[in-house]
Design a protein around this motif. Structure first.
Motif, mmCIF file in Angstrom:
data_model
loop_
_atom_site.group_PDB
_atom_site.id
_atom_site.type_symbol
_atom_site.label_atom_id
_atom_site.label_comp_id
_atom_site.label_asym_id
_atom_site.label_seq_id
_atom_site.Cartn_x
_atom_site.Cartn_y
_atom_site.Cartn_z
ATOM 1 N N LEU A 48 40.989 32.647 52.521
ATOM 2 C CA LEU A 48 40.609 31.601 51.571
ATOM 3 C C LEU A 48 40.855 30.299 51.886
ATOM 4 O O LEU A 48 40.061 29.180 51.725
ATOM 5 N N HIS B 254 34.244 39.041 48.050
ATOM 6 C CA HIS B 254 35.672 38.958 47.222
ATOM 7 C C HIS B 254 35.549 39.532 45.847
ATOM 8 O O HIS B 254 36.236 40.320 45.381
ATOM 9 N N ASP C 248 42.778 32.611 45.007
ATOM 10 C CA ASP C 248 41.689 33.582 44.486
ATOM 11 C C ASP C 248 40.115 32.926 44.160
ATOM 12 O O ASP C 248 40.251 31.835 44.140
ATOM 13 N N VAL C 249 39.376 33.885 44.312
ATOM 14 C CA VAL C 249 37.858 33.390 44.111
ATOM 15 C C VAL C 249 37.702 33.396 42.633
ATOM 16 O O VAL C 249 37.847 34.453 41.674
ATOM 17 N N LEU D 62 38.912 29.176 54.751
ATOM 18 C CA LEU D 62 37.402 29.061 54.260
ATOM 19 C C LEU D 62 37.317 27.526 53.719
ATOM 20 O O LEU D 62 36.348 27.068 53.714
ATOM 21 N N GLU D 63 38.232 27.348 52.798
ATOM 22 C CA GLU D 63 38.364 25.873 52.369
ATOM 23 C C GLU D 63 38.552 24.835 53.261
ATOM 24 O O GLU D 63 37.849 23.554 52.961
ATOM 25 N N ARG E 50 35.353 27.118 43.255
ATOM 26 C CA ARG E 50 35.120 28.641 43.168
ATOM 27 C C ARG E 50 36.289 29.410 44.068
ATOM 28 O O ARG E 50 36.291 30.485 44.158
ATOM 29 N N ILE E 51 37.216 28.429 44.443
ATOM 30 C CA ILE E 51 38.584 28.983 44.907
ATOM 31 C C ILE E 51 39.671 28.525 44.110
ATOM 32 O O ILE E 51 39.851 26.920 44.303
ATOM 33 N N ALA F 278 44.176 37.652 52.167
ATOM 34 C CA ALA F 278 43.260 37.017 51.057
ATOM 35 C C ALA F 278 43.553 35.409 51.075
ATOM 36 O O ALA F 278 42.736 34.586 51.106
ATOM 37 N N LEU G 198 31.513 25.885 47.767
ATOM 38 C CA LEU G 198 32.716 25.949 47.571
ATOM 39 C C LEU G 198 33.462 25.659 46.431
ATOM 40 O O LEU G 198 34.315 26.171 45.784
ATOM 41 N N THR H 239 30.515 35.386 51.250
ATOM 42 C CA THR H 239 31.936 35.599 51.500
ATOM 43 C C THR H 239 32.690 35.532 50.083
ATOM 44 O O THR H 239 33.485 36.625 49.737
ATOM 45 N N LEU H 240 32.273 34.763 49.138
ATOM 46 C CA LEU H 240 32.860 34.672 47.828
ATOM 47 C C LEU H 240 32.427 35.923 47.068
ATOM 48 O O LEU H 240 33.262 36.535 46.211
#
Length: 605
Positions: A434, A415, A279-280, A437-438, A274-275, A430, A271, A411-412
């Motif tokens: 996210l 998006h 946002d991705v 996710l982090e 990347r976030i 989102a 990750l 997942t990324l």
């Protein structure tokens, strides 16, 4: 499958070969052997069984030399015996070869050579290679010419390393099977290594040259010469980010347990960067990369296939038509054209079936993306683009941390696709999703700190069958949980979509069965009802449930997962199932890191 190691210019060839073989034992452990140029010929030592048995066999008579080749085998042609172990030699014993892959026309070549009087002593396809080289040398060819002519005679896949008596040179070639060169120029004299995988020589060097299909290499203490069918080529030398400590077991008894416990670190690597700002951000895929794509195919095998199924579900949720295919079955199942994106999911980047599916897709005009863990792997070179999962080296045969990182990477990617495609829909939650996710690495750390998986495993020993059930995102996790269980415990385990129980699998349920019911996710309540159906038939039910869920009397025991977004909870459930598999296998005394009949990287179809 199988592991190759070679060293050129070593002060201790045997020691370094054995170290390399031990580092590669996850690739094959049916038998092992080495060949060393000792100044009086080629000394070959090989033994069926583990590397430790080979070490014991040569302890009283260690060959001396600075150049050698070695191999650890996963059997394809012929059972694991001393005779079938590599290296294989020519009739004159002046040529020694180690080989990964499958020679598809070996029977034809073998018959031809036997008619000319060559005597074979093994059942392997590999043995035709040294005899062929000997044959061409007898006709007057020099070593390199004889080697190339022999390679040209072969159909199939191969990574080959060759030694010839009287020279300090190792020759190598690859086709559809990985082979890398290690360069250690830290001392007064440069030393070189050849291997099927980087961890083989990481204790000696982190500088790597990746050979490509069709390459033939000549390696001496003076340097490396590489050429392909068109002439000399230059392959860049890269520095790998992995180190020897990462590829060791550290404080853990098994690689698998270490890799389960290092999932938070692996996931943070996936990750990282990347976030941003809810946002991705994927540097590999700037905005507009996927414009024009109308459907996505995900191709994979084994654990990667289960990760791909998780990815496909996310894509469909985002309004993007997506299908998952077992790579070995990717044969004209659905039209593929330039509007198709094919995502090849493979931890090693060398999985033969997945590479074959990728090539078929490219021939049909599809765009391709590799999702892999290994920089410089074949899939990363052949796909149009690559998204690395950045999970670090995984040595245990049963994949754990890479599954988690693959799902996170997909997942990324989902998006990114949803944002690019006109028919795609970026999820309304989102920012919240996210953020969770982090936070997932922290959630896994929390789970690892207070899991009851060992107790649950102990109380469920000796059952006749183990079933894993779930719905939606939890269904692929159920499949993966069953796969882990059968891989390392050797017990009967199956994964099912929980709604399918009453459509057949319920006939297998008896009072001697244990059901692992995944109650995480949005459809946990539905799975709960299906688990109750199994319990009324006498089965023991283990619920895998969020902290706040009251499972009542439907379960005999509970494995809790920290609260998170329902679309991510399955990854936490998966960690619990990994631990259940590990502790069950440990209690049964299984070879956890080296399960029978399996190897880490499947490089043959």
């Amino acid at each position: 499958m199988c592991g190759i190691i070679a060293c050129i210019g070593s002060d201790d060839a045997v020691g370094e070969l054995l170290t390399g073989l031990e580092n590669l034992e996850y690739r094959g452990y049916d038998s092992a052997g080495i060949a060393v140029q000792n100044g009086h010929g080629i000394a070959v030592r090989k033994k069926a069984g583990k590397i430790s048995e080979l070490k014991g066999a040569i302890a009283a008579d260690v060959p001396d030399g600075s150049v050698g080749i070695g191999h650890t085998r996963w059997s394809t042609h012929g059972p694991p015996t001393d005779e079938n172990a590599h290296p294989h030699t020519s009739q004159s014993e002046g040529v020694a070869v180690v080989h990964n892959g499958i020679i598809e026309n070996y029977e034809v070549v073998r018959s031809r050579l036997m008619e000319e009087g060559y005597v074979f002593t093994s059942e392997t396809d590999t043995e035709v290679i040294p005899h062929l080289i000997d044959h061409y040398m007898d006709q007057g060819d020099d070593v390199e010419t004889a080697f190339e002519r022999a390679i040209d005679d072969l159909d199939g896949s191969y990574a080959v390393a060759l030694m010839v008596d009287g020279t300090d040179t190792v020759y190598a070639a690859r086709q559809d099977s990985p082979l890398v060169v290690g360069v250690d120029d830290s001392g007064p004299e440069t030393r070189y290594y050849l291997a099927s995988d980087v961890p083989a020589f990481l204790e000696f060097t982190d500088r790597v040259m990746y050979l490509e299909d069709g390459d033939v290499a000549r390696v001496t203490t003076d340097g490396i010469d590489v050429h392909d069918a068109d002439g000399p080529v230059q392959r860049p030398i890269e520095t790998v980010e992995w180190n020897a400590e990462e590829t060791g077991k550290g404080q853990y008894e098994h690689y698998m347990l270490k890799e389960i416990h290092t999932q938070p670190e692996a996931l943070r690597g996936t990750l990282s960067g990347r976030i941003e700002d809810g946002d991705v951000t994927l540097e590999e895929f700037p905005e507009g990369t996927f414009e024009g794509i109308e459907q996505v195919h995900l191709v994979a095998c084994g654990t990667s296939f289960h990760a791909a199924k998780c990815g496909a579900r996310q894509l469909v949720r985002a309004g993007i038509p997506a299908s998952t295919f077992r790579a070995s079955e990717y044969h004209d199942l659905q039209p593929v054209d330039e509007r198709t994106l094919v995502v090849a999911v493979t931890q090693s980047g060398e999985t033969a079936d997945t590479l074959s599916a990728l090539r078929r897709a490219e021939e049909a005009g599809a765009s391709t993306v590799a999702l892999t863990n290994v920089v410089g792997s074949t899939v990363s070179r052949e796909a149009d683009d690559t998204l690395y999962i950045r999970a670090g080296p995984e040595i245990g045969v049963a994949a754990t941390k890479t599954f988690t990182s693959q799902v996170a990477a997909l997942t990324l990617l989902t998006h990114r696709l949803a944002a690019d495609l006109e028919r795609g829909t970026v999820r309304e939650d989102a920012a919240e999703f996210l953020a969770e996710l982090e936070a997932l690495p922290d959630r896994i750390e929390d789970l690892l700190g207070r899991t009851r998986a060992s107790d649950v495993s102990e109380s469920n020993m000796g059952r006749d069958a183990y079933f894993f059930i779930g719905r939606d995102f939890e269904y692929p996790v159920a499949l993966e949980g069953a796969l882990k269980f059968k891989e390392i415990t050797y017990e009967h385990a199956e994964g099912f979509a929980s709604g399918e129980l009453k459509h057949g699998p319920l006939a297998l349920v008896t009072p001697d069965a244990t059901i692992f019911a995944l109650l995480t996710g949005d459809r946990g309540e539905e799975t709960r009802k299906n688990a109750e159906e199994a319990r009324t038939r006498g089965a023991r039910v283990i619920a895998v449930a969020p902290e706040g869920m009251d499972v009542g009397e439907m379960a005999d025991d509970v494995l809790r997962v920290p609260d998170t977004h329902p679309d991510l909870a399955g990854l936490l459930a998966n960690v619990q199932l990994q631990l259940v598999s590990y502790h069950t296998a440990y209690g049964l005394g299984r070879e956890i890191d080296k399960p029978r009949n399996l190897a880490k990287s499947v490089t043959v179809e």
